[in-house]
Structures are given as C-alpha cells and as structure tokens.
Design a protein around this motif. Sequence first.
Motif, PDB file in Angstrom:
ATOM      1  N   ASP A   1       0.833  -1.190   0.000  1.00 36.86           N
ATOM      2  CA  ASP A   1       0.000   0.000   0.000  1.00 36.86           C
ATOM      3  C   ASP A   1       0.875   1.250   0.000  1.00 36.86           C
ATOM      4  OD1 ASP A   1      -2.324  -1.513   0.063  1.00 36.86           O
ATOM      5  OD2 ASP A   1      -2.387  -1.546   2.266  1.00 36.86           O
ATOM      6  N   GLN A   2       0.285   2.362  -0.379  1.00 35.51           N
ATOM      7  CA  GLN A   2       1.024   3.623  -0.307  1.00 35.51           C
ATOM      8  C   GLN A   2       1.402   3.908   1.153  1.00 35.51           C
ATOM      9  OE1 GLN A   2      -1.131   7.383  -0.191  1.00 35.51           O
ATOM     10  NE2 GLN A   2      -2.886   6.362  -1.144  1.00 35.51           N
ATOM     11  N   PRO A   3       2.516   4.613   1.382  1.00 38.96           N
ATOM     12  CA  PRO A   3       3.014   4.785   2.756  1.00 38.96           C
ATOM     13  C   PRO A   3       2.284   5.838   3.578  1.00 38.96           C
ATOM     14  CG  PRO A   3       4.442   5.929   1.204  1.00 38.96           C
ATOM     15  CD  PRO A   3       3.432   5.193   0.376  1.00 38.96           C
ATOM     16  N   HIS A   4       1.475   6.670   2.956  1.00 33.79           N
ATOM     17  CA  HIS A   4       0.993   7.864   3.653  1.00 33.79           C
ATOM     18  C   HIS A   4      -0.044   7.571   4.733  1.00 33.79           C
ATOM     19  CE1 HIS A   4       3.288  10.339   0.946  1.00 33.79           C
ATOM     20  NE2 HIS A   4       2.800   9.647  -0.069  1.00 33.79           N
ATOM     21  N   ALA A   5      -0.920   6.598   4.512  1.00 34.31           N
ATOM     22  CA  ALA A   5      -1.955   6.314   5.508  1.00 34.31           C
ATOM     23  C   ALA A   5      -1.347   5.813   6.814  1.00 34.31           C
ATOM     24  CB  ALA A   5      -2.950   5.303   4.955  1.00 34.31           C
ATOM     25  N   ASP A   6      -0.391   4.896   6.705  1.00 33.63           N
ATOM     26  CA  ASP A   6       0.238   4.362   7.925  1.00 33.63           C
ATOM     27  C   ASP A   6       1.033   5.431   8.652  1.00 33.63           C
ATOM     28  OD1 ASP A   6      -0.850   1.866   7.502  1.00 33.63           O
ATOM     29  OD2 ASP A   6       0.941   1.043   6.551  1.00 33.63           O
TER      30      ASP A   6
ATOM     31  N   ARG B   1       0.466   8.634   8.574  1.00 29.85           N
ATOM     32  CA  ARG B   1      -0.496   9.556   9.179  1.00 29.85           C
ATOM     33  C   ARG B   1      -0.962   9.042  10.537  1.00 29.85           C
ATOM     34  NH1 ARG B   1      -4.588   8.904   5.785  1.00 29.85           N
ATOM     35  NH2 ARG B   1      -3.547  10.257   4.290  1.00 29.85           N
ATOM     36  N   LYS B   2      -1.334   7.761  10.606  1.00 33.33           N
ATOM     37  CA  LYS B   2      -1.800   7.179  11.864  1.00 33.33           C
ATOM     38  C   LYS B   2      -0.714   7.236  12.935  1.00 33.33           C
ATOM     39  CE  LYS B   2      -5.030   3.960   9.625  1.00 33.33           C
ATOM     40  NZ  LYS B   2      -5.323   2.528   9.327  1.00 33.33           N
TER      41      LYS B   2
ATOM     42  N   TYR C   1       1.596  12.717  17.911  1.00 29.06           N
ATOM     43  CA  TYR C   1       1.412  14.169  17.983  1.00 29.06           C
ATOM     44  C   TYR C   1      -0.051  14.523  17.672  1.00 29.06           C
ATOM     45  CZ  TYR C   1       6.528  14.142  17.592  1.00 29.06           C
ATOM     46  OH  TYR C   1       7.865  13.907  17.783  1.00 29.06           O
ATOM     47  N   PRO C   2      -0.977  14.250  18.573  1.00 29.73           N
ATOM     48  CA  PRO C   2      -2.395  14.532  18.302  1.00 29.73           C
ATOM     49  C   PRO C   2      -2.687  16.012  18.078  1.00 29.73           C
ATOM     50  CG  PRO C   2      -2.057  13.951  20.612  1.00 29.73           C
ATOM     51  CD  PRO C   2      -0.767  13.655  19.901  1.00 29.73           C
TER      52      PRO C   2
ATOM     53  N   HIS D   1       0.473  14.728   1.388  1.00 29.84           N
ATOM     54  CA  HIS D   1      -0.182  13.439   1.203  1.00 29.84           C
ATOM     55  C   HIS D   1      -0.465  12.757   2.541  1.00 29.84           C
ATOM     56  CE1 HIS D   1      -0.619  12.205  -3.068  1.00 29.84           C
ATOM     57  NE2 HIS D   1       0.159  13.270  -3.251  1.00 29.84           N
ATOM     58  N   ASP D   2       0.342  13.031   3.534  1.00 28.24           N
ATOM     59  CA  ASP D   2       0.050  12.496   4.860  1.00 28.24           C
ATOM     60  C   ASP D   2      -1.184  13.166   5.459  1.00 28.24           C
ATOM     61  OD1 ASP D   2       2.273  10.911   4.602  1.00 28.24           O
ATOM     62  OD2 ASP D   2       3.516  12.015   6.036  1.00 28.24           O
ATOM     63  N   PHE D   3      -1.332  14.482   5.198  1.00 26.97           N
ATOM     64  CA  PHE D   3      -2.426  15.250   5.806  1.00 26.97           C
ATOM     65  C   PHE D   3      -3.060  16.168   4.768  1.00 26.97           C
ATOM     66  CE2 PHE D   3       0.625  14.287   9.185  1.00 26.97           C
ATOM     67  CZ  PHE D   3      -0.197  13.635  10.102  1.00 26.97           C
ATOM     68  N   PRO D   4      -3.828  15.614   3.827  1.00 26.53           N
ATOM     69  CA  PRO D   4      -4.392  16.440   2.751  1.00 26.53           C
ATOM     70  C   PRO D   4      -5.420  17.459   3.225  1.00 26.53           C
ATOM     71  CG  PRO D   4      -5.214  14.180   2.635  1.00 26.53           C
ATOM     72  CD  PRO D   4      -4.110  14.178   3.639  1.00 26.53           C
TER      73      PRO D   4
END
Length: 323
Positions: free
Chosen positions: A16-21, A23-24, A30-31, A263-266
Amino acid sequence: MGNRVAREDYEWVYTDQPHADRRKEILAKYPEIKSLMGPDPKLKWIVCMMVAIQFLAFYLVKDLDWKWVLFWTYAFGSCINHSMTLAIHEISHNTAFGNNKAMWNRYFAMFANLPIGLPYSASFKRYHLDHHRYLGGDGVDVDIPTEFEGWFFCTRFRKFIWIILQPLFYAIRPLCINPKPISQLEVTNVTFQLAFDILLYWVWGAKPVVYMLAGSMLGMGLHPISGHFIAEHYMFLKGHETYSYYGSLNLLTFNVGYHNEHHDFPSIPGRRLPMVKKIAAEYYDDLPQYTSWVQVLYDFIMDDALSPYSRIKRRLKGDVKQE
C-alpha cells in the motif's frame, strides 16, 4: 541526446502507499496536529487578490507591442497562472470554506479558474481526490503517465519535449486512463470559462486572451515552477514514491513542495504544512528531498535512468470508490 532510457516499464509494487500508515503513526504521537486541519481563512483573500492582479494585467497588456505581450506572458503571467492552478489544488481540498460548505469551494474554484483561460477546476477536483486515495493505482491515478508516454519519450531530447508538452498530457491523460461521465459542475465550469474568455476578447481584444492562454501553457510546461510535476512522485531513488521540496518557490505555490506532508495530511492547508514538518521532524528530515525544481527538471532530462516510466504503480484490490 539520442541515448535511450533503459527502463521499459513502471516500478510495480505490491504494498500500500506509505501515507496512511505514517499519518496514523504521527497522529498517535502528535495529536496536536489535528488542530492544523480545517480551512485557511486567508486563502480566499489571497486568491481574490491574484485574480484582481491578472485582471489588471489583462488591461495593461491590451495596448502593448506583441513582443512585450509575449515577454510579460512568460515573465509574469505564466508564474501567476501556474500559482493559480495550485490555488485551485488547495481549494479542491475544501480549504477555502471548509467541508461544511463544499459547494462554496467548488464555485470559488471556478472563480479562481477565470484568469487561467481553460476550464480546469471541476475536473481537477474529481481526479485529484482519486490520486490521493489510490496513489499509483493502475487505471485510476491519472497522474501516472500513459504507456505511450513511457515508451516514446525515452531519450533526452524527447523528455525535453515531453516537459514542454506537460499541459497537453495532463489534459488528455484522464480520457485515456480513467474516463468519467461529464458532471453538471464540469458543464458549469466550461460555460462560465467560455463566457469569460469571449467577454475578455470582446472588451479588450486578442492580446489579453493570448497573454492568458499562453501564460497558462508556458507556466505548466518548461518553467521553473513546473518542476514540481516531476519532483512530487517520479522515482529518483528506488522505492521512494513521494518527495518534498523545501525551496523558496513554495512561497508562490501554496507550499505544494511540502508534498510528503500534504499526502500524509491532505486536509491541512498548505500554509500550515511547514508546522507539520516542524512538529514531526523525525518523520520527514531523513526522507529524500529537493531544494531546486530547476535542478529536478535538468536531472530528469539528463539522467538516462529516468523517464515517464519512473513511477511506482500498484494494482488496486477490493472496491474502488472514485469521485
């Protein structure tokens, strides 16, 4: 100039693309980054100012000699029109008025589209969100060059021509890779844009129209700012899919260079992306990055290992929900 690129296919991956993981992981650590999400109250005023500047430029070029029209088209018009396309990119993520006023964003993007001359904003929104959800997805992500582009533009000279023709390929690629039924918003976008173009010609003549359309084409072709097209996702280093740029041209491009962060936080507006990098520095500092889009263009043309095939691609699994 005649050396052929060795690559004959995309870089196919089965992950899968790396950005979703990422991001989580970042949000778990860092909430406070969630506080950066939401609309940018300054964006709509910046866009209105840019549109007003181009309207003033239309008036000023109408009486210039053609040589000066062409000079200012490349020196100024191409820069602001490319910047305007990136304003539309920002608006496509609902960062002008927020998610609760989605249609306000759509119509405001059409307003921002006016000085570009070509109806663009409604279609861009539909395909760009697919690009985020299904990065590198075969048959879905139209940011990936076609097989023809990878096969034909395989020498230094042909890659140079390919970069000049980027606006053309970005326009026809969706029709080849992932055609969609025409939406009502796209019809509205075309209607508004053609009416504006005709009115501009009727009021001030051909020179502002040439300045507008040629500025858009030149700005998205062989131009320093257009280096971001190559820099964002072309695989200069094996296995790395997205790259950030931390140079001064981010000031003109709504920080689109912060592309890993984007892409991590669109849903975070471009103006706040440097804060993401500052908060979660350990996630970004060691990733491959650029400081010059001009250097990216030069390296892409001159490196015989790089071509339009230099993209990571994946076959999608399960249900694909497109815009």
